[in-house]
Enzyme design. Structure first.
Site, PDB file in Angstrom:
ATOM      1  N   TYR A 144      -0.188 -11.350  -9.661  1.00 22.40           N
ATOM      2  CA  TYR A 144       0.584 -11.784  -8.485  1.00 22.40           C
ATOM      3  C   TYR A 144       0.303 -13.232  -8.094  1.00 22.40           C
ATOM      4  O   TYR A 144       0.228 -13.547  -6.906  1.00 22.40           O
ATOM      5  CB  TYR A 144       0.275 -10.883  -7.275  1.00 22.40           C
TER       6      TYR A 144
ATOM      7  N   TYR B 216       7.269   0.770  -2.510  1.00 21.86           N
ATOM      8  CA  TYR B 216       6.506   0.254  -3.654  1.00 21.86           C
ATOM      9  C   TYR B 216       5.932   1.443  -4.402  1.00 21.86           C
ATOM     10  O   TYR B 216       5.258   2.288  -3.811  1.00 21.86           O
ATOM     11  CB  TYR B 216       5.363  -0.669  -3.203  1.00 21.86           C
TER      12      TYR B 216
ATOM     13  N   ASP C 161       4.498  10.037  -3.284  1.00 17.10           N
ATOM     14  CA  ASP C 161       3.602   9.093  -3.939  1.00 17.10           C
ATOM     15  C   ASP C 161       2.460   8.823  -2.957  1.00 17.10           C
ATOM     16  O   ASP C 161       2.594   7.996  -2.059  1.00 17.10           O
ATOM     17  CB  ASP C 161       4.363   7.808  -4.287  1.00 17.10           C
TER      18      ASP C 161
ATOM     19  N   LYS D 148      -5.544   5.447  -7.141  1.00 20.10           N
ATOM     20  CA  LYS D 148      -6.463   4.618  -6.358  1.00 20.10           C
ATOM     21  C   LYS D 148      -7.779   5.328  -5.984  1.00 20.10           C
ATOM     22  O   LYS D 148      -8.708   5.328  -6.782  1.00 20.10           O
ATOM     23  CB  LYS D 148      -5.738   4.054  -5.134  1.00 20.10           C
TER      24      LYS D 148
HETATM   25  C1  LIG Z   1      -0.970   0.984  -6.019  1.00 20.94           C
HETATM   26  C2  LIG Z   1       0.188   1.892  -5.940  1.00 20.94           C
HETATM   27  C3  LIG Z   1       0.842   2.333  -7.107  1.00 20.94           C
HETATM   28  C4  LIG Z   1       0.491   1.824  -8.473  1.00 20.94           C
HETATM   29  O1  LIG Z   1      -0.772   2.182  -8.881  1.00 20.94           O
HETATM   30  P1  LIG Z   1      -1.465   1.396 -10.116  1.00 20.94           P
HETATM   31  O2  LIG Z   1      -2.720   2.148 -10.368  1.00 20.94           O
HETATM   32  O3  LIG Z   1      -1.692  -0.003  -9.623  1.00 20.94           O
HETATM   33  O4  LIG Z   1      -0.504   1.428 -11.253  1.00 20.94           O
HETATM   34  C5  LIG Z   1       1.861   3.242  -6.960  1.00 20.94           C
HETATM   35  N1  LIG Z   1       2.240   3.701  -5.755  1.00 20.94           N
HETATM   36  C6  LIG Z   1       1.645   3.288  -4.613  1.00 20.94           C
HETATM   37  C7  LIG Z   1       2.093   3.846  -3.304  1.00 20.94           C
HETATM   38  C8  LIG Z   1       0.608   2.360  -4.668  1.00 20.94           C
HETATM   39  O5  LIG Z   1       0.028   1.926  -3.540  1.00 20.94           O
END
Ligand SMILES: *Cc1c(COP(=O)(O)O)cnc(C)c1O
Length: 400
Positions: free
Chosen positions: A6, A133, A223, A250
């Site tokens: 980024y 996102y 998500d 995460k």
């Molecule tokens: C960080 C994130 C992702 C992507 O995860 P990566 O491990 O970086 O590929 C997907 N969805 C959400 C909501 C996120 O915060």
């Protein structure tokens, strides 16, 4: 040479070099910084946690990795069992992968194939949220609505397969009325939209989404890569409203090793479970179910439960509310707080120029983006450390 994320490499500031880390602290050669963003929201137990380290070391001494193609092992079996117990409802079928983006891709693939396996070929579209996102891979960029990715839109034009709605019930009902018969799924970051600007909304929207998904035969996907494991003050948003597919990443491993999981409910799993080979889920990341990641995730969940993290997060929210109550400035658009996340949205991104360096001088690592100065602290942070972070944020507005 390293190509950093980024960043315009030509103009980027030299990154801070970290030589050691422990608890909430990152150490550079000559400074000690509280990590106020938990290394992209993942390091919830802090750095060099003795029990996390021990769990990983113990597994390293057996084996670090074996593939899941034709092989299996105890750490991955124990983790899937643990998730089965730990997660609400019948979210019991765990497909592991190495990152959140891939885990979202898997969820979208499951949703599409769920429809195809049932002989429903009309459904090819995805409903997602404005400002969503979901990761940096191509399909997740397409379902996302991130300003930074509009080059993809410029290159390909608007997607025929993705519709975006705001987090408003009326707009949601209209979208279902218009597209309901064509949708495979409704994909959302529940309660808190992270990278799209730390936008917060209530569970009534999700409850209505659940009803509409049932009514129109659309899968609901949460998500929770960012929101999972307590960030919103709830263990999971899925504890409030049950999705058909849940994506975790995460904090899954306490931020020790990259790993993610796409968890399906029984209904989804059963659409794949039959005698037809072409009804199988054709996916298999090389490092899925990595044994070190599974050992870290197991220990992370154990700490989350045994150390009553939800009350720690409640405490973080209370302290944040108290400390930021008097933060007012004409340059501020809004201050938002939810669980272990706080966001100060400013009207003009120029207001945050120099903020990171200012925070560094005060012993705090922070990384704003666009109009957003935000914190997602490790849950083990002490009141004193948290107060230092929040007072540094306030000091920026009084001193600049
Ligand atoms: C960080 C994130 C992702 C992507 O995860 P990566 O491990 O970086 O590929 C997907 N969805 C959400 C909501 C996120 O915060």
């Amino acid at each position: 040479m390293i190509w950093y994320p980024y960043q315009q490499m030509k103009t980027m500031r030299t990154p801070y070099e970290i030589v050691d880390a422990e608890g909430v602290y990152l150490y550079t050669k000559d400074n000690k910084l509280i990590d106020s963003v938990s290394s992209w929201w993942s390091v919830i137990h802090g750095y060099k946690h003795p029990e996390m380290n021990a769990a990983i070391l113990e597994q390293v001494n057996r084996f670090s990795h074996v593939m899941l193609g034709g092989l299996t092992h105890e750490p991955v079996q124990r983790l899937s069992q643990k998730l089965e117990e730990f997660l609400p409802g019948d979210l019991n079928y765990c497909f592991f992968s190495d990152s959140g983006s891939v885990a979202v891709e898997v969820a979208l693939k499951m949703a599409l194939q769920y429809c195809m396996n049932r002989g429903d070929r009309r459904r090819t579209m995805i409903l997602a949220l404005e400002h969503a996102y979901h990761g940096d891979t191509f399909k997740t960029m397409e379902v996302g609505d991130d300003e930074d990715y509009h080059f993809v839109l410029r290159a390909y034009g608007p997607s025929q397969y993705v519709v975006h709605v705001p987090t408003e019930i009326e707009a949601l009902e209209m979208a279902f009325a218009q597209y309901g018969e064509k949708l495979t799924c409704f994909l959302v970051e529940p309660l808190l939209q992270g990278a799209g600007g730390m936008r917060m909304y209530g569970s009534s929207f999700l409850k209505r989404a659940r009803e509409l998904c049932n009514q129109y035969g659309v899968l609901l996907i949460f998500d929770e890569v960012a929101t999972g494991f307590g960030r919103t003050g709830h263990r999971f948003a899925a504890d409030l409203v049950l999705p058909d597919i849940l994506v975790l990443g995460k904090a899954l491993t306490g931020g020790y090793i990259g790993h993610a999981v796409t968890v399906a409910n029984r209904k989804v799993y059963e659409a794949f479970y039959d005698d037809a080979p072409d009804h199988a889920l054709m996916h298999g990341p090389t490092f899925m179910g990595n044994a070190l990641a599974c050992a870290a995730a197991l220990k992370s969940i154990q700490l989350f439960e045994s150390q009553d993290y939800l009350s720690k997060i409640r405490r973080i929210e209370e302290i944040t509310q108290r400390e930021l109550a008097d933060l007012t400035d004409p340059r501020i658009q809004e201050v938002r707080i939810m669980g272990g996340c706080a966001c100060v949205e400013v009207k003009d991104p120029a207001t945050l120029q120099g903020w990171q360096q200012f925070a560094y001088q005060q012993g705090v690592f922070n990384r704003p983006f666009l109009n957003y100065m935000y914190t997602m602290v490790p849950y083990i942070i002490s009141e004193e450390e948290l107060t230092q972070v929040l007072r540094t944020m306030k000091a920026w507005f009084t001193n600049s």
